[in-house]
Design an enzyme around this catalytic site. Structure first.
Site, PDB file in Angstrom:
ATOM      1  N   GLU A 195      -4.996  -8.793  -0.155  1.00  0.00           N
ATOM      2  CA  GLU A 195      -5.814  -8.418   1.008  1.00  0.00           C
ATOM      3  C   GLU A 195      -7.258  -8.310   0.541  1.00  0.00           C
ATOM      4  OE1 GLU A 195      -4.506  -5.227   3.597  1.00  0.00           O
ATOM      5  OE2 GLU A 195      -2.405  -5.758   3.254  1.00  0.00           O
ATOM      6  N   GLU A 226       0.840  -1.213   0.000  1.00  0.00           N
ATOM      7  CA  GLU A 226       0.000   0.000   0.000  1.00  0.00           C
ATOM      8  C   GLU A 226       0.871   1.258   0.000  1.00  0.00           C
ATOM      9  OE1 GLU A 226      -3.256  -0.172   2.853  1.00  0.00           O
ATOM     10  OE2 GLU A 226      -4.133  -1.874   1.789  1.00  0.00           O
TER      11      GLU A 226
HETATM   12  O1  AHR Z   1      -5.245  -5.771   7.065  1.00  0.00           O
HETATM   13  C1  AHR Z   1      -5.150  -4.585   7.782  1.00  0.00           C
HETATM   14  C2  AHR Z   1      -4.490  -3.477   6.998  1.00  0.00           C
HETATM   15  O2  AHR Z   1      -5.266  -3.112   5.914  1.00  0.00           O
HETATM   16  C3  AHR Z   1      -3.147  -3.802   6.376  1.00  0.00           C
HETATM   17  O3  AHR Z   1      -2.105  -3.663   7.267  1.00  0.00           O
HETATM   18  C4  AHR Z   1      -3.047  -2.787   5.290  1.00  0.00           C
HETATM   19  O4  AHR Z   1      -2.249  -3.226   4.219  1.00  0.00           O
HETATM   20  C5  AHR Z   1      -4.496  -2.527   4.901  1.00  0.00           C
HETATM   21  O5  AHR Z   1      -4.774  -1.181   4.846  1.00  0.00           O
END
Ligand code: AHR
Length: 499
Positions: A299, A172
Site C-alpha cells: 500500500e 495491518e
Molecule cells: O487503502 C485504504 C486503507 O488504508 C486500507 O484498507 C488499509 O490497509 C490502510 O489503512
C-alpha cells in the site's frame, strides 16, 4: 545537469510486480469501478468492465491485490462463493457502512485477473478469521485433489485449481487487523502460515503483515520483531506508507487545490519512502543478507481529503500532475531498491485514493498516475543499471531531496530504458544524458507534463496525456552516446535507447 547511465553496471532484477495495484471492497473500487455485473448496460465480459480491463492490459498490470486492506480482516471468503442470490450480505464496517452483497468473490477475482493477464495476490483474514478458514480457502483455490474444498470449488463451476502465487496472512494487524503487538502477531503468523499448503504443484509466496510507517513514525520495531521471530516462514514482509501533504492524518488537504509549498511538501513526504526502503531493508539485511525475503510495499500513494460532496468512507479523490510526480518519484525509488523491494501495490486501482482510473457511470478516465505507469512499464522484468546525477536539491518540511528523480534499466534485448522526473515546479532542467559503453540510437521518447494542478476529468478526459518527445540532439561521444534535452518543469520522461 548531466545524467550518466552505465548499462554495463548491472544491479538487480526489477520484479514486474513493483508495478502492481490494489483493489479493495471500498467505495466504488470493486462495484461500479471494476465489476458491473453481466446484466449491466456498461460493456462487460462476465461482469467486468471492458474499458477498465483494456486499460489495465495496456499498462501490463502484473499483479493485483484483493480483497483489502482493512476489509480483508473482516472478509469471510465462504460468503462470496456459490449462487449469487444465496450469498450472505454483510455491512462493510470499515468503509462507509454500506451493504456488501458479496457478488464479487473468489471466482470473480480470478476471472478478473484472467482477463487482465495479471497474477492474483490474495490477502487472508487473521484479525477475525480462523486458521481453519484460511487453510480451507487455500485448499479451495489451489487443490486439485478430491477433497472437500476442492470438490466445493468444482460444484461452483471451477474444475481446475487456480494458480496462486501470492498470499498475505493478515493486513495491518497492528491496527484495523486486530491492534496486535508485533510479538503477538509474529506468533500468530507462524501458526497461520503453517497451514498454507502447496497443493498440486502450486507454490505460494507467503507474505507477513509488515509495518505501517508515517512521516513521523517509521515503525522499524515491527520489522525487527517480525524478522527476528518469523523470517524462516515468509517469502515477503509488507510495508505500508501513504503520502500525506502535511504529513498528518487529521489535516490531509485537498487533492486539487494546493500551493507551491504544499506541492513540495507532498514530494518531500513521498521521497521519504526512499529512507523507509533503505532502513527497513537494512533491518531485513541483518537477518536475510541474501535478500530472499521481499519487501512488499503493498500500500502506497497519496491520501487527500475526499472530493467535496462524496461519501467520506469511500476515499474518492481526484488526481493531478502532483500525483503523477509522486508516482514517478516512488517508482524510480522502488526500481533503485529492487534488490529488496519485490512488489509494490499502489492504493488503489479505481475510484479510491491515488487511483489510476476514475469512473462515473459508463464514463471512464485515465488519471495522470495511470500515464506514469504506462511510461514506466518498460522497466518491468528488466535489470536496474547504475544511473548517477548530481541535481539541485529541494528542501521542504525538513527533508532535502533531488529535484530530478531517475532510474535506468536494461532489458533482455539490450535496450536501455531511462525514466526521469523533473520535480521542480519552478524551473525547466537542461539535461545531458550520457550512455556509457557504445553507440546507442534513441528508439522512443515520451513525456507527460503540465501545470502541477493539471488533471483529467469527465469533461476533459485528455487534458493530461502522454506526448512524443524530441531530444535536441543524440550523438556519439568519447565514452558512448550523449543526448541533449530540455526537461520542462513538472514532467516525467521515458526514453528507450537501442544499441
Ligand atoms: O487503502 C485504504 C486503507 O488504508 C486500507 O484498507 C488499509 O490497509 C490502510 O489503512
Amino acid at each position: 545537469m548531466r545524467l550518466i547511465v552505465q548499462p554495463d553496471n548491472k544491479k538487480s532484477y526489477i520484479h514486474p510486480e513493483i508495478y502492481g495495484n490494489f483493489s479493495e471492497h471500498l467505495g466504488r473500487c470493486i462495484y461500479n469501478g471494476i465489476f458491473v455485473g453481466e446484466d449491466s448496460p456498461i460493456e462487460n465480459v462476465n461482469g467486468m468492465r471492458k474499458d477498465v480491463v483494456e486499460a489495465l492490459k495496456k499498462i501490463k498490470l502484473p499483479v493485483l491485490r484483493w480483497p483489502g486492506g482493512c476489509f480483508a480482516d473482516e472478509y469471510h471468503w465462504m460468503d462470496g462463493i456459490g449462487k449469487k442470490e444465496n450469498r450472505k450480505k454483510m455491512i462493510n464496517t470499515n468503509w462507509g457502512g454500506v451493504v456488501e452483497d458479496n457478488s464479487f468473490g473468489t471466482h470473480e477475482f480470478f476471472e478478473l485477473c484472467r482477463q487482465i493477464g495479471c497474477e492474483p495476490y490474495i490477502n487472508g483474514n487473521v484479525g477475525s478469521g480462523t486458521v481453519r478458514e484460511m487453510a480451507e480457502w487455500i485448499e479451495y483455490m489451489t487443490s486439485g485433489n478430491f477433497s472437500p474444498m476442492a470438490n466445493l470449488r468444482r460444484e461452483n463451476g471451477q474444475d481446475k485449481p487456480w494458480q496462486l502465487k501470492y498470499f498475505a496472512v493478515g493486513n495491518e494487524n497492528w491496527g484495523c487487523g486486530g491492534n496486535m503487538r508485533p510479538e503477538f502477531y509474529a506468533d500468530l503468523y507462524r501458526q497461520f502460515q503453517t497451514f498454507i499448503h502447496n497443493y498440486s504443484g502450486n507454490s505460494v509466496c507467503k507474505i507477513a503483515c509488515g509495518a505501517g510507517a508515517s512521516y513521523d513514525n517509521p515503525n522499524y520495531e515491527w520489522t525487527e520483531v517480525l524478522m527476528k521471530n518469523a523470517r524462516q516462514f515468509m517469502g515477503g514482509l509488507s510495508l505500508h506508507y501513504y503520502t500525506l501533504p502535511t504529513g498528518k492524518w487529521d489535516v490531509k488537504g485537498s487533492s486539487t487545490e494546493f500551493d507551491r509549498d504544499e506541492y513540495y511538501m507532498t514530494l518531500a513526504h513521498a521521497d521519504f519512502i526512499d529512507e523507509l526502503c533503505e532502513k527497513h531493508g537494512a533491518i531485513m539485511d541483518r537477518y536475510d543478507p541474501e535478500k530472499k525475503i521481499g519487501l512488499i510495499v503493498d500500500e502506497w500513494g497519496t491520501w487527500f481529503d475526499v472530493e467535496p460532496g462524496t461519501n467520506p468512507g469511500f476515499l474518492y479523490q481526484q488526481s493531478t500532475m502532483r500525483d503523477a510526480m509522486v508516482a514517478a518519484l516512488s517508482l524510480n525509488i522502488f526500481n533503485r531498491h529492487s534488490d529488496r523491494v519485490h512488489m509494490a501495490n499502489i492504493a488503489q486501482l479505481i475510484n479510491v485514493l491515488q487511483a489510476v482510473i476514475l469512473t462515473d457511470g459508463e464514463k471512464m478516465i485515465l488519471t495522470p498516475t495511470y500515464h506514469v505507469f504506462d511510461l514506466f512499464s518498460r522497466h518491468q522484468g528488466a535489470t536496474l543499471v547504475e544511473s548517477i546525477m548530481p541535481a539541485s536539491p529541494i528542501t521542504s518540511d525538513g527533508r532535502t531531496f533531488s529535484s530530478v528523480s531517475h532510474s535506468a534499466s536494461v532489458d533482455d534485448e539490450g535496450n536501455v530504458h531511462v525514466t526521469i522526473a523533473n520535480l521542480s515546479c519552478d524551473e525547466d532542467a537542461s539535461l545531458s544524458i550520457r550512455l556509457d559503453g557504445g553507440a546507442y540510437s534513441l528508439m522512443d521518447a515520451k513525456i507527460l507534463t503540465g501545470d502541477m494542478h493539471a488533471r483529467n476529468d469527465f469533461d476533459n478526459p485528455e487534458n493530461v496525456k502522454v506526448a512524443a518527445f524530441e531530444c535536441a540532439s543524440v550523438s556519439a561521444c568519447a565514452s558512448g552516446t550523449e543526448a541533449q534535452l530540455n526537461l520542462p518543469k513538472v514532467s516525467v520522461l521515458s526514453l528507450t535507447f537501442k544499441k
